[in-house]
Write an enzyme that holds these catalytic residues in place. Structure first.
Site, PDB file in Angstrom:
ATOM      1  N   TYR A 119     -12.560 109.095  54.124  1.00 15.55           N
ATOM      2  CA  TYR A 119     -12.982 109.383  52.669  1.00 15.55           C
ATOM      3  C   TYR A 119     -14.447 109.427  52.477  1.00 15.55           C
ATOM      4  O   TYR A 119     -14.794 109.398  51.197  1.00 15.55           O
ATOM      5  CB  TYR A 119     -12.443 108.093  51.911  1.00 15.55           C
ATOM      6  CG  TYR A 119     -10.680 108.439  51.580  1.00 15.55           C
ATOM      7  CD1 TYR A 119      -9.984 109.375  52.369  1.00 15.55           C
ATOM      8  CD2 TYR A 119     -10.029 107.626  50.786  1.00 15.55           C
ATOM      9  CE1 TYR A 119      -8.670 109.485  52.049  1.00 15.55           C
ATOM     10  CE2 TYR A 119      -8.961 107.936  50.619  1.00 15.55           C
ATOM     11  CZ  TYR A 119      -8.003 108.692  51.206  1.00 15.55           C
ATOM     12  OH  TYR A 119      -6.858 108.795  50.891  1.00 15.55           O
ATOM     13  N   LYS A 165      -4.151 103.627  64.940  1.00 16.10           N
ATOM     14  CA  LYS A 165      -3.554 104.595  65.675  1.00 16.10           C
ATOM     15  C   LYS A 165      -4.651 104.973  66.893  1.00 16.10           C
ATOM     16  O   LYS A 165      -4.954 106.027  67.241  1.00 16.10           O
ATOM     17  CB  LYS A 165      -3.472 106.202  65.041  1.00 16.10           C
ATOM     18  CG  LYS A 165      -2.450 107.067  65.696  1.00 16.10           C
ATOM     19  CD  LYS A 165      -1.049 106.861  65.550  1.00 16.10           C
ATOM     20  CE  LYS A 165      -0.308 107.882  66.363  1.00 16.10           C
ATOM     21  NZ  LYS A 165       1.145 107.695  66.133  1.00 16.10           N
ATOM     22  N   ASP A 197       2.193 104.495  62.467  1.00 16.68           N
ATOM     23  CA  ASP A 197       3.378 105.104  62.154  1.00 16.68           C
ATOM     24  C   ASP A 197       4.730 104.067  62.409  1.00 16.68           C
ATOM     25  O   ASP A 197       5.591 104.147  61.472  1.00 16.68           O
ATOM     26  CB  ASP A 197       3.693 106.412  62.873  1.00 16.68           C
ATOM     27  CG  ASP A 197       3.217 106.159  64.538  1.00 16.68           C
ATOM     28  OD1 ASP A 197       2.545 105.145  64.644  1.00 16.68           O
ATOM     29  OD2 ASP A 197       3.509 106.917  65.074  1.00 16.68           O
ATOM     30  N   ASP A 221      -4.881 103.461  51.899  1.00 21.19           N
ATOM     31  CA  ASP A 221      -4.441 104.371  50.705  1.00 21.19           C
ATOM     32  C   ASP A 221      -2.723 104.370  50.660  1.00 21.19           C
ATOM     33  O   ASP A 221      -2.017 104.259  49.847  1.00 21.19           O
ATOM     34  CB  ASP A 221      -5.347 105.553  50.708  1.00 21.19           C
ATOM     35  CG  ASP A 221      -5.109 106.267  49.295  1.00 21.19           C
ATOM     36  OD1 ASP A 221      -4.568 105.442  48.445  1.00 21.19           O
ATOM     37  OD2 ASP A 221      -5.654 107.449  49.105  1.00 21.19           O
ATOM     38  N   ASP A 225       0.633 102.478  48.773  1.00 21.16           N
ATOM     39  CA  ASP A 225       1.426 102.955  47.966  1.00 21.16           C
ATOM     40  C   ASP A 225       2.908 102.620  48.353  1.00 21.16           C
ATOM     41  O   ASP A 225       3.983 102.432  47.666  1.00 21.16           O
ATOM     42  CB  ASP A 225       1.503 104.494  47.820  1.00 21.16           C
ATOM     43  CG  ASP A 225       0.356 104.989  46.509  1.00 21.16           C
ATOM     44  OD1 ASP A 225      -0.636 104.272  46.285  1.00 21.16           O
ATOM     45  OD2 ASP A 225       0.727 105.976  46.003  1.00 21.16           O
TER      46      ASP A 225
HETATM   47 MG    MG Z   1      -3.849 105.830  46.345  1.00 22.01          MG
END
Ligand code: MG
Ligand code: NAI
Length: 326
Positions: A119, A165, A197, A221, A225
């Site tokens: 990001y 990871k 994962d 992020d 969710d």
């Molecule tokens: Mg988001």
């Protein structure tokens, strides 16, 4: 007087923020609310999604209450996190009685690094291809990992789990994992780690094994969710973006164009974000009172349509207010 900069933004941001302020403003708090603009509509009106004026106001604030923006999210919320160096994104997920979901015993906090990783926005076109650069610094790892451990200590949490990871992203995730275990030595906390994962699998199959999760920006992020979904959806998921100097509080969700303008958005995520703001500013008792009221109203089945009820955004806020003052 504490200056609270309020940025409703776009879509349902302009519905959930007023509902939240209705609650806040009914208490006698030494807050001055200053409105500022940002987002898609702001871009249309002023030619910029994040005016200099808004940024300046944020830099004079005690806290920022943010709704949601639309397609300009990268230029607004991601930029605000960078400009204000809000390096820690705290996203709690806790089951609420009466909300139908897979489990009723989820109680975890995702701590997401908020300024680095993919990001950072270093993306390039190379001929007909595209390349993105993932930035993970030692300083960035140290401060987010320390933040997670300190939060776990403060909130009497037992375990901190790192998600990464490192088997594939040997350098970047490798550094994150190494710093995590180095710093764990300074704390009397249970620590472990999973590959991201497998961590997602466990989150869905046995979420009770998680307490505090710490992870890098992109993974955080996505995982947050997922954890929002675990406890009933984005309408319920609050967050705090914390830095050394500034703090911004916002629901995890976006501008939800599919339901915007109908007055049916669930304001819970924003109300609970405001509670995180109250705690940050030293009003923990009031925050708990409002949180309890939210839980009570929802458990009585008084909800917005996303949770199966028929209350409007403002009506829900009014119910919460009533429940604050029995
Ligand atoms: Mg988001
Ligand atoms: P979204 O979070 O806006 O919506 C996803 C789904 O959840 C939609 O079906 C929506 O109706 C539902 N939903 C979200 N919040 C809700 C609430 N409070 N009550 C009831 N239902 C709710 O994410 P989406 O659809 O991926 O993105 C829409 C826009 O929002 C995009 O332009 C995106 O860039 C932006 N966005 C902005 C964010 C921010 O400002 N921090 C974060 C995420 C997305």
């Amino acid at each position: 007087m504490k200056k609270i900069v309020v940025i409703p933004g776009d879509g349902i941001g302009k519905e959930v923020v007023p509902a939240t302020l209705k609650i806040l403003q009914s208490f006698d708090l030494p807050f001055e609310y200053v409105y500022a603009e940002a987002g898609d509509e702001c871009l249309e009106r002023y030619g910029t999604p994040l005016p200099e004026e808004t940024l300046e106001l944020c830099k004079e604030s005690s806290a920022i209450l943010f709704g949601a923006v639309g397609e300009t999210a990268a230029d607004v919320i991601v930029r605000l996190r960078q400009e204000l160096d809000l390096f820690a994104n705290v996203r709690p997920a806790k089951s609420i009685k009466g909300v139908k979901c897979l489990y009723d015993n989820v109680d975890l906090i995702v701590v997401r690094e908020n300024t680095e990783c993919l990001y950072k926005g270093y993306e390039f076109e190379v001929g007909e291809d595209a390349i993105a650069i993932r930035v993970i610094t030692r300083r960035g790892c140290e401060r987010i990992v320390r933040f997670a451990f300190e939060l776990a200590k403060r909130e009497n949490r037992k375990r901190v789990t790192a998600l990464h990871k490192a088997n594939v992203l040997k350098k970047t995730c490798g550094l994150f994992k190494k710093v995590f275990y180095e710093m764990a030595k300074g704390y009397d906390l249970e620590v472990n780690d999973y590959y991201i994962d497998a961590g997602c699998l466990y989150l869905v199959t046995k979420p009770w094994i998680f307490d505090v999760i710490v992870t890098t920006n992109l993974f955080g992020d996505i995982v947050s969710d997922l954890t929002a979904g675990l406890v009933g959806g984005l309408g319920l998921a609050p967050s705090a973006n914390i830095g050394e100097r500034y703090a911004l509080f916002e629901p995890v969700h976006g501008s939800a164009p599919d339901i915007a303008g109908k007055g049916i958005a669930n304001p819970t995520a924003t109300i609970l974000s405001a509670c995180m703001m109250l705690k940050h500013l030293g009003y923990g008792d009031l925050a708990e009172k409002i949180e309890k009221a939210v839980e009570k109203v929802i458990s009585e089945g008084k909800t917005t349509p996303d949770l199966g009820g028929n209350l409007k955004t403002m009506e829900f806020a009014e119910e919460v207010l009533k429940a604050c003052d029995p």
